[in-house]
Design a protein around this motif. Structure first.
Motif, PDB file in Angstrom:
ATOM      1  N   LEU A  73      24.417  55.750  49.577  1.00  0.00           N
ATOM      2  CA  LEU A  73      25.641  56.076  48.860  1.00  0.00           C
ATOM      3  C   LEU A  73      26.794  56.333  49.818  1.00  0.00           C
ATOM      4  CD1 LEU A  73      27.298  56.895  46.342  1.00  0.00           C
ATOM      5  CD2 LEU A  73      26.268  59.188  46.536  1.00  0.00           C
ATOM      6  N   LEU A  74      26.526  57.149  50.832  1.00  0.00           N
ATOM      7  CA  LEU A  74      27.577  57.459  51.801  1.00  0.00           C
ATOM      8  C   LEU A  74      28.027  56.192  52.533  1.00  0.00           C
ATOM      9  CD1 LEU A  74      26.359  60.824  53.381  1.00  0.00           C
ATOM     10  CD2 LEU A  74      27.960  60.487  51.504  1.00  0.00           C
ATOM     11  N   SER A  75      27.047  55.367  52.891  1.00  0.00           N
ATOM     12  CA  SER A  75      27.392  54.125  53.604  1.00  0.00           C
ATOM     13  C   SER A  75      28.240  53.217  52.726  1.00  0.00           C
ATOM     14  CB  SER A  75      26.121  53.399  54.027  1.00  0.00           C
ATOM     15  OG  SER A  75      25.365  54.198  54.905  1.00  0.00           O
ATOM     16  N   THR A  76      27.893  53.174  51.402  1.00  0.00           N
ATOM     17  CA  THR A  76      28.650  52.329  50.477  1.00  0.00           C
ATOM     18  C   THR A  76      30.101  52.806  50.379  1.00  0.00           C
ATOM     19  OG1 THR A  76      26.654  51.893  49.201  1.00  0.00           O
ATOM     20  CG2 THR A  76      28.763  51.468  48.112  1.00  0.00           C
ATOM     21  N   VAL A  77      30.275  54.142  50.235  1.00  0.00           N
ATOM     22  CA  VAL A  77      31.634  54.705  50.153  1.00  0.00           C
ATOM     23  C   VAL A  77      32.427  54.386  51.420  1.00  0.00           C
ATOM     24  CG1 VAL A  77      32.968  56.852  50.046  1.00  0.00           C
ATOM     25  CG2 VAL A  77      30.981  56.536  48.538  1.00  0.00           C
ATOM     26  N   PHE A  78      31.759  54.542  52.576  1.00  0.00           N
ATOM     27  CA  PHE A  78      32.461  54.304  53.842  1.00  0.00           C
ATOM     28  C   PHE A  78      32.814  52.829  54.013  1.00  0.00           C
ATOM     29  CE2 PHE A  78      32.499  53.407  58.399  1.00  0.00           C
ATOM     30  CZ  PHE A  78      33.422  54.319  58.835  1.00  0.00           C
ATOM     31  N   VAL A  79      31.897  51.950  53.646  1.00  0.00           N
ATOM     32  CA  VAL A  79      32.148  50.511  53.804  1.00  0.00           C
ATOM     33  C   VAL A  79      33.263  50.051  52.876  1.00  0.00           C
ATOM     34  CG1 VAL A  79      31.153  48.227  53.434  1.00  0.00           C
ATOM     35  CG2 VAL A  79      29.855  49.974  54.657  1.00  0.00           C
ATOM     36  N   MET A  80      33.269  50.553  51.629  1.00  0.00           N
ATOM     37  CA  MET A  80      34.316  50.162  50.687  1.00  0.00           C
ATOM     38  C   MET A  80      35.679  50.637  51.152  1.00  0.00           C
ATOM     39  SD  MET A  80      32.504  50.638  46.960  1.00  0.00           S
ATOM     40  CE  MET A  80      33.912  49.921  46.118  1.00  0.00           C
ATOM     41  N   HIS A  81      35.704  51.788  51.780  1.00  0.00           N
ATOM     42  CA  HIS A  81      36.988  52.272  52.336  1.00  0.00           C
ATOM     43  C   HIS A  81      37.460  51.349  53.452  1.00  0.00           C
ATOM     44  CE1 HIS A  81      40.116  54.719  54.089  1.00  0.00           C
ATOM     45  NE2 HIS A  81      39.417  54.755  55.261  1.00  0.00           N
ATOM     46  N   GLU A  82      36.534  50.950  54.298  1.00  0.00           N
ATOM     47  CA  GLU A  82      36.908  50.081  55.406  1.00  0.00           C
ATOM     48  C   GLU A  82      37.313  48.703  54.894  1.00  0.00           C
ATOM     49  OE1 GLU A  82      37.146  50.743  58.644  1.00  0.00           O
ATOM     50  OE2 GLU A  82      36.675  52.860  58.278  1.00  0.00           O
ATOM     51  N   THR A  83      36.678  48.266  53.796  1.00  0.00           N
ATOM     52  CA  THR A  83      36.955  46.915  53.292  1.00  0.00           C
ATOM     53  C   THR A  83      38.220  46.885  52.441  1.00  0.00           C
ATOM     54  OG1 THR A  83      34.588  46.457  53.268  1.00  0.00           O
ATOM     55  CG2 THR A  83      36.000  45.010  51.961  1.00  0.00           C
ATOM     56  N   ASP A  84      38.289  47.820  51.427  1.00  0.00           N
ATOM     57  CA  ASP A  84      39.412  47.792  50.485  1.00  0.00           C
ATOM     58  C   ASP A  84      40.637  48.551  50.994  1.00  0.00           C
ATOM     59  OD1 ASP A  84      37.718  46.362  48.866  1.00  0.00           O
ATOM     60  OD2 ASP A  84      37.114  48.109  47.663  1.00  0.00           O
ATOM     61  N   GLY A  85      40.393  49.446  51.885  1.00  0.00           N
ATOM     62  CA  GLY A  85      41.502  50.196  52.480  1.00  0.00           C
ATOM     63  C   GLY A  85      42.182  51.140  51.520  1.00  0.00           C
ATOM     64  N   TRP A  86      41.401  51.756  50.599  1.00  0.00           N
ATOM     65  CA  TRP A  86      42.063  52.698  49.700  1.00  0.00           C
ATOM     66  C   TRP A  86      42.543  53.903  50.474  1.00  0.00           C
ATOM     67  CZ3 TRP A  86      39.184  57.088  49.948  1.00  0.00           C
ATOM     68  CH2 TRP A  86      37.794  56.930  50.289  1.00  0.00           C
ATOM     69  N   SER A  87      43.651  54.478  49.952  1.00  0.00           N
ATOM     70  CA  SER A  87      44.336  55.485  50.760  1.00  0.00           C
ATOM     71  C   SER A  87      44.486  56.820  50.072  1.00  0.00           C
ATOM     72  CB  SER A  87      45.731  54.982  51.168  1.00  0.00           C
ATOM     73  OG  SER A  87      46.500  54.675  50.010  1.00  0.00           O
ATOM     74  N   ASN A  88      44.184  56.897  48.789  1.00  0.00           N
ATOM     75  CA  ASN A  88      44.326  58.189  48.116  1.00  0.00           C
ATOM     76  C   ASN A  88      43.016  58.535  47.405  1.00  0.00           C
ATOM     77  OD1 ASN A  88      44.392  57.062  45.328  1.00  0.00           O
ATOM     78  ND2 ASN A  88      46.261  56.101  46.089  1.00  0.00           N
ATOM     79  N   LEU A  89      42.974  59.803  46.971  1.00  0.00           N
ATOM     80  CA  LEU A  89      41.743  60.325  46.389  1.00  0.00           C
ATOM     81  C   LEU A  89      41.436  59.730  45.031  1.00  0.00           C
ATOM     82  CD1 LEU A  89      42.021  64.097  47.397  1.00  0.00           C
ATOM     83  CD2 LEU A  89      40.744  62.264  48.512  1.00  0.00           C
ATOM     84  N   GLU A 135      41.864  56.616  44.198  1.00  0.00           N
ATOM     85  CA  GLU A 135      41.124  55.380  44.433  1.00  0.00           C
ATOM     86  C   GLU A 135      39.660  55.671  44.782  1.00  0.00           C
ATOM     87  OE1 GLU A 135      43.311  53.421  47.442  1.00  0.00           O
ATOM     88  OE2 GLU A 135      44.810  52.594  46.059  1.00  0.00           O
ATOM     89  N   LEU A 136      39.454  56.762  45.548  1.00  0.00           N
ATOM     90  CA  LEU A 136      38.070  57.170  45.876  1.00  0.00           C
ATOM     91  C   LEU A 136      37.317  57.557  44.615  1.00  0.00           C
ATOM     92  CD1 LEU A 136      35.796  57.926  47.828  1.00  0.00           C
ATOM     93  CD2 LEU A 136      36.912  60.158  48.120  1.00  0.00           C
ATOM     94  N   LYS A 137      38.007  58.242  43.735  1.00  0.00           N
ATOM     95  CA  LYS A 137      37.389  58.647  42.475  1.00  0.00           C
ATOM     96  C   LYS A 137      36.944  57.424  41.691  1.00  0.00           C
ATOM     97  CE  LYS A 137      38.427  61.065  38.161  1.00  0.00           C
ATOM     98  NZ  LYS A 137      39.439  61.841  37.400  1.00  0.00           N
ATOM     99  N   ASP A 138      37.838  56.396  41.648  1.00  0.00           N
ATOM    100  CA  ASP A 138      37.479  55.191  40.913  1.00  0.00           C
ATOM    101  C   ASP A 138      36.244  54.506  41.516  1.00  0.00           C
ATOM    102  OD1 ASP A 138      39.594  55.632  39.237  1.00  0.00           O
ATOM    103  OD2 ASP A 138      40.982  54.329  40.382  1.00  0.00           O
ATOM    104  N   VAL A 139      36.190  54.511  42.846  1.00  0.00           N
ATOM    105  CA  VAL A 139      35.042  53.872  43.510  1.00  0.00           C
ATOM    106  C   VAL A 139      33.732  54.588  43.147  1.00  0.00           C
ATOM    107  CG1 VAL A 139      33.958  53.423  45.731  1.00  0.00           C
ATOM    108  CG2 VAL A 139      36.390  52.928  45.397  1.00  0.00           C
ATOM    109  N   ILE A 140      33.722  55.919  43.275  1.00  0.00           N
ATOM    110  CA  ILE A 140      32.494  56.689  43.002  1.00  0.00           C
ATOM    111  C   ILE A 140      32.139  56.607  41.528  1.00  0.00           C
ATOM    112  CG2 ILE A 140      31.479  58.996  43.030  1.00  0.00           C
ATOM    113  CD1 ILE A 140      33.167  59.605  45.491  1.00  0.00           C
ATOM    114  N   SER A 141      33.171  56.630  40.664  1.00  0.00           N
ATOM    115  CA  SER A 141      32.915  56.543  39.235  1.00  0.00           C
ATOM    116  C   SER A 141      32.269  55.211  38.882  1.00  0.00           C
ATOM    117  CB  SER A 141      34.229  56.724  38.465  1.00  0.00           C
ATOM    118  OG  SER A 141      34.022  56.540  37.083  1.00  0.00           O
ATOM    119  N   THR A 142      32.800  54.138  39.496  1.00  0.00           N
ATOM    120  CA  THR A 142      32.241  52.807  39.227  1.00  0.00           C
ATOM    121  C   THR A 142      30.778  52.730  39.671  1.00  0.00           C
ATOM    122  OG1 THR A 142      34.417  51.802  39.512  1.00  0.00           O
ATOM    123  CG2 THR A 142      32.503  50.348  39.699  1.00  0.00           C
TER     124      THR A 142
END
Length: 457
Positions: free
Chosen positions: A35-51, A53-60
């Protein structure tokens, strides 16, 4: 047995439970790292910048079941970013030991009674430290343990009940042969020597029972032999006392008459003659008894001798004496030598001839024969006297037994001659046999079986 079964079963269930918990914890840690790796990789790939967007990622990820957790919670240092539906009340507030390098695992029970594994860790996204808590429900493991424990408890109760029922039955089955053996031993100890152990099993107790019965058989046989011996001894002593009493009474009576001086010269001579004859008979009786006792205590002196020469010499010496009683005696023998005690065999021949002499009323014929055998010889004494009843043949070798007591006492018999002959024959590894027909005569055969030595001429 029940205690060991209970402890062992409980230990197995607990070990299985602990193993399943460890496996769930390991799986949860692996899923959490993913899970942590997925969150970190998606940040590096999609480049989301606010919380948001992070919420949407974890919710999805949570809604689509991309992670193996029932509840997920994410928050920054100052606000909650995301919480799974219904998950607020399930999380523990864990702060110690949680950083970007370490995770903390807690197992607890929720307010709804569920058993949960909570993993708390941290991931750095840019300059923001995001704490993520994940919960996995492991209630099924506890339910499985409780179910196994319930089943085991029921099995344990059934086993204890069966043991309570079977143990007395098995104990009775195992100890019943021993009880029978003990009862037989007590009966034998109380004098009931015919008792036997009726245990017919093929195990060690059955073998013990067979040996016990063999021992009891020998004891009963020995006791019977002792009783027969005591009975024979009593009969022997009674007969001996009777044999002694009759002549001693007569001797004392005649001696008293002689001492009184009232008898004539012929009467004194007759009384003295009776005393002399009875004294000789008592002397012969005592010597015969002595011979019997000596035979039981001394070893015979076997020499290589000719039984024909021995018998012929005895017949020659007795012929003039017997002729006075109108008895003719003849001898017929084979040449050869065998191992024997000449003194004892002489006694046998003399006794057999003396018994044959008593079988005549008005004279007769006695035939003495010697037949050589491969390992010894047979000595035969045959007469044509009055014979012996068939029912008396088996008792002829008993001490003091006489077929016709009145005639035997009149002819000087004591009933010990044939008993002595039987013992002498036994010492020579042989036996004595009788054949007789009333009114026709008697044939007595004494066998000698000590071998022929080195001379078989």
């Amino acid at each position: 047995m029940a205690l060991i079964f209970g402890i062992g079963g409980s230990a197995i269930i607990n070990m299985s439970f602990d193993s399943m918990i460890d496996a769930e914890v390991s799986n949860a840690q692996t899923a959490y790292k993913r899970l942590l790796s997925t969150v970190f990789v998606m940040h590096e790939t999609d480049g989301w910048s606010n919380l948001n967007e992070l919420k949407d990622v974890i919710s999805t990820l949570d809604i689509n079941g991309a992670v193996d957790f029932e509840y997920i919670k994410a928050r920054s240092s100052y606000e909650i970013i995301y919480t799974s539906v219904g998950g607020n009340s399930q999380f523990l507030n864990v702060f110690e030991g949680v950083d970007s390098e370490h995770c903390v695992v807690n197992i607890h029970k929720s307010v709804f009674g569920e058993n949960l594994i909570q993993i708390s860790g941290m991931v750095s996204v840019g300059s923001i430290d995001i704490r993520i808590d994940a919960i996995r429900n492991i209630t099924y493991i506890y339910e499985m343990r409780d179910s196994q424990t319930e089943i085991y408890r029921n099995v344990f109760i059934v086993m204890v009940v069966l043991c309570l029922i079977l143990c007395p039955l098995v104990s009775y089955y195992l100890t019943k042969p021993l009880y029978r053996l003990s009862r037989a031993a007590k009966e034998i100890g109380s004098g009931k020597f015919s008792s036997r152990s009726k245990v017919n099993t093929n195990d060690e107790i059955g073998m013990l029972s067979k040996e016990f019965n063999n021992m009891a058989e020998h004891i009963e046989q020995n006791i019977k032999e002792m009783e027969d011996m005591l009975k024979a001894r009593e009969e022997f002593m009674g007969s001996f006392a009777h044999e002694m009493k009759t002549p001693m009474t007569s001797i004392i009576g005649y001696a008293d008459l002689i001492r009184s001086g009232t008898l004539s010269g012929d009467e004194v001579a007759e009384a003295a003659n009776y005393i002399f004859n009875e004294g000789r008979r008592l002397e012969k009786l005592s010597l015969t008894l002595l011979d019997i006792l000596v035979l039981g205590n001394e070893e015979p002196k076997f020499t290589l001798s000719s039984p024909s020469d021995l018998a012929a010499n005895i017949v020659k010496n007795l012929k003039p004496i017997l002729r006075k009683e109108n008895i003719d005696i003849y001898f017929k023998g084979e040449k050869g030598r065998c191992m024997m005690d000449t003194v004892l065999i002489s006694t046998v021949i003399m006794n057999l001839i003396d018994n044959a002499r008593k079988a005549f009323e008005n004279g007769g014929i006695i035939l003495v024969m010697v037949i050589m055998k491969e390992n010894g010889a047979d000595i035969i004494v045959q007469d044509n006297g009055i014979g012996i009843p068939e029912e008396a043949l088996s008792r002829l070798t008993e001490s003091f037994y006489r077929v016709d007591k009145s005639r035997s006492r009149k002819r000087g018999g004591s009933g010990l001659g044939l008993s002595l002959c039987a013992k002498i024959s036994e010492l020579h590894s042989g036996e004595i046999n009788f054949k007789s027909h009333e009114g026709k005569g008697t044939k007595v055969t004494v066998s000698i079986r000590r071998g022929r030595g080195n001379d078989e001429q």
